[in-house]
Enzyme design. Sequence first.
Site, mmCIF file in Angstrom:
data_model
loop_
_atom_site.group_PDB
_atom_site.id
_atom_site.type_symbol
_atom_site.label_atom_id
_atom_site.label_comp_id
_atom_site.label_asym_id
_atom_site.label_seq_id
_atom_site.Cartn_x
_atom_site.Cartn_y
_atom_site.Cartn_z
ATOM 1 N N LEU A 214 0.813 -1.217 0.000
ATOM 2 C CA LEU A 214 0.000 0.000 0.000
ATOM 3 C C LEU A 214 0.847 1.267 0.000
ATOM 4 C CD1 LEU A 214 -2.923 -1.026 2.372
ATOM 5 C CD2 LEU A 214 -2.913 -0.886 -0.128
ATOM 6 N N ASP B 30 0.213 -9.657 -4.494
ATOM 7 C CA ASP B 30 1.472 -8.906 -4.599
ATOM 8 C C ASP B 30 1.253 -7.584 -5.349
ATOM 9 O OD1 ASP B 30 4.063 -8.162 -4.203
ATOM 10 O OD2 ASP B 30 4.949 -9.675 -5.515
#
Lengths: 433, 175, 317
Positions: free
Chosen positions: A56, A300
């Site tokens: 993130l 991922d």
Amino acid sequence: MKYTIKNARMLDDAIVDIEIANGVIANIGKEISAGEIVDAQKSLVIPGLVDLHTHLREPGREDSETVATGSAAAAKGGFTAISAMANTFPVADTAGVVEQVFRLGQEAGLCDVFPIGAVTAGLEGKKLAELGAMANSKAQVRIFSDDGKCVSDPLLMRRALEYVKTFNGIIAQHAQEPALTVGSQMNEGLVSSKLGLTGWPAVAEEAIIARDILLAEHVGSRLHICHLTTAGGVDLVRFAKSRGINVTAEVTPHHLLLTDELVSNYDPVFKVNPPLRTEKDVMALRKGLADGTIDIVGTDHAPHPTEDKDCEWQSAAFGMVGLETALSVVVKAMIETELMSWETLVERMSIAPAKIAGYAKHGQIVAKGSPANLAIIDTSATWIVDRNTLASKSKNTPFAGMTMPAQVRHTFLNGDLVLKNGQIVSKMNGGSN
Amino acid sequence: MATVLDAGEIGRALKRIAHEIIEHNHGLENVVLLGIPTRGAFLGERIADFLSEIAGPVPVGTLDITLHRDDLRLRPPRPLLPTNIPMGGIEGKDVVLVDDVLFSGRTIRAALDALGEIGRPRTVQLAVLVDRGHRELPIRADYVGKNIPTSSTESVRVHLSEIDGSDSVEIMAGA
Amino acid sequence: MEKHLLSINDLSASEAIQILNTASELSKISDGPMKKLPTLRGRTVVNLFFEDSTRTRISFESAAKRLSADVINFSAKGSSVSKGESLKDTAQTLQAMGADAVVIRHGASGAAQRLADSGWISASVINAGDGTHEHPTQALLDAYTIRSKFPDLKDNFNGLKVAIVGDILHSRVARSNVLLLSKLGAKITLVAPPTLIPVGVTDWDVDVSYDLDSAILNADVVMMLRIQSERMAASFFPSEREYSRGYGLDLARLNSLKDSTIVMHPGPMNRGLEISAESADSHKSVVLAQVSNGVLVRMAVLYQLLGGAALTGEVGA
């Protein structure tokens, strides 16, 4: 807030109405009309997807993604829980950072964000981070990973595996022997030999997997292997499971669909760590995911700003965004090929990851009393991936222009409608706990 | 399409040019023929054959002008054609350039430039099978097989047995 | 070869032969005092060099100048250019300057292709060496040199036996030569210690040998590659002496070659390492011819790429 999902299709093809109240499924039946009506139009309702492998970027690289934009991408992709990797700036190696990420997720309110803690301080691979402090923080970290880097020191890996047993934690290993991958750019094989790009041998991944499996057996700990990419790796995990070793494994959507042939034009959108492998590996990964050797799909999701990809291959960053395409790619690779059923997909993308991570409110089958974390999927729709419509702040998808099966229509997070007809619904309250 | 020269007429025109070359240069001692590929090269060989029948052997070669063209940007790139300068070179010689059709004069201008790369002839003369008019540069031929008045939209096609199977000159209506 | 020369894969066998033929014609014009040809007057060729390579840059520069192109040398080494974004910025600068062709040398494999594919620039791109990928004009000049030494070879190299010796793994010269010479019909044997041969080589159209002595016995062409001592530091081979003993072209090996065999080296040579002084200077060595042929071949490539418009129809008469 009350909702009724009308005309929802269950995995057994039954068409039902689902009443949602107080964050849980209050009732499943016919002719229910309570609260706001969401007509599923016979779309499939499944438990919200759970990702154990999401980058993130916040704090530190908010130019590529924030917890809020990543949460929106997750909701669009049908995810109700994501796990924020620790390789941020600063690294998520203290209670402070993981609590910050957790809080940002709560504020965004589009998806439950569970921080992953670093195994080693600063991801430097030298000494353990304060694993216990992170576990006991408000974020209640259970997964620890140096992802992006391998915990290559065998003794440190052993200690980490042992140490997290006290709070039933799990070490998620990024399997990459550093000495075998100095300067590596892509899978080592025919294509790398032609392109003159430094090879990334399969053995660099498999050697670490083999070592860690044996370490996990020796100390009796849980081991999770991130993003498996090689046929040999699948065999090793199969071997470990046959020995009763407590190992789980993950595969990314892109490794189920793409091969190293795509690197041939040097477009860095295909540059990813671990690298795209060969057709043979892709087939082995699909088989492994179908038969359960590989337990889960992890995206991922790795956002990078344009300038980190708009350059020559060698200078480009590794990684691809994946939250918004994950479900469709898995459907394309596994269901359209008849290797897997929707039931198994739900197991691999929701139930199993929630169980590995201990996300109690996620990965529950759609039944009366279950938490209302749901994704509603039009399984017959097709759509074309368009960089410009991604909710993610970064646009580095390798699937741009591809026609994809199955589209997420609605997502419910803890009883709130966060995605409605493919559009993010702005937050109604302070999120959930 | 109209045939303006047949095989017999082409042969006679070239033979007449050969005679004119000898007459104009008072013999052949100093003459070198250079044909401009593709068809000018074959015409140069044929004139040289006539010359050797009439007055003895004459050095003959070819001169490719591609790299000197001023219309390169108007066409796709084309392969270079052979340049073969006879032994003895062109320095101080009377060079007779040979081409099939004289039209705008631009090919000959390029040929003069190309010749300048190789040496300094005493004179440069020009022999062409067909002069069709419409010059864009102050260039004229010294030896002309046949003057053929044309409109600028027509095209003139020279066929030679060496590459086209038979000899003829035709006028085609413009597109 | 449509617009760019990025890889030998951009050329068909007949296009490659055409470049060699064009270079042959140019060589006739170049005999004697060479004046400038007007062919590329008004065109701008930029030499964009991110790595030092004086000999390649000079070769391209003199090729472009002989065709009357304007030449701009842009040496990006040592400047702020080290990351990829700057490749983009540099390209856009060159675009604004109106470059018709960009000759790029770059340390990253694929940089030339990125420049051509990215949409940053509309010029023709000529790869003058990209990382450990390719160096197509080197292969073309090598093929030209081979053809000039074996007059029987015209439109193909069928039957020609070529040994390429040395650091295949890191050599862009080797990659381009393997592609071009095999495309033309030559039989290629790669000779090196296994550490310097790519893992994927089993799927290349070549033979592989670890034994130089036997590999060169029947070779018509022995192409020695430069070995970099930094490879020794990375344990690709134990020592320079051991490499030289096993894979250097010394006098004994030179004497074992057929009379007609030629010895090539793309330069710069490490005398005493991959090639002994006797071999480098012997009558079998065509190293200097390689250098002078480089200009002709690069003129031919520039002519093919820039010497015309990309129009399809016939224009004029």
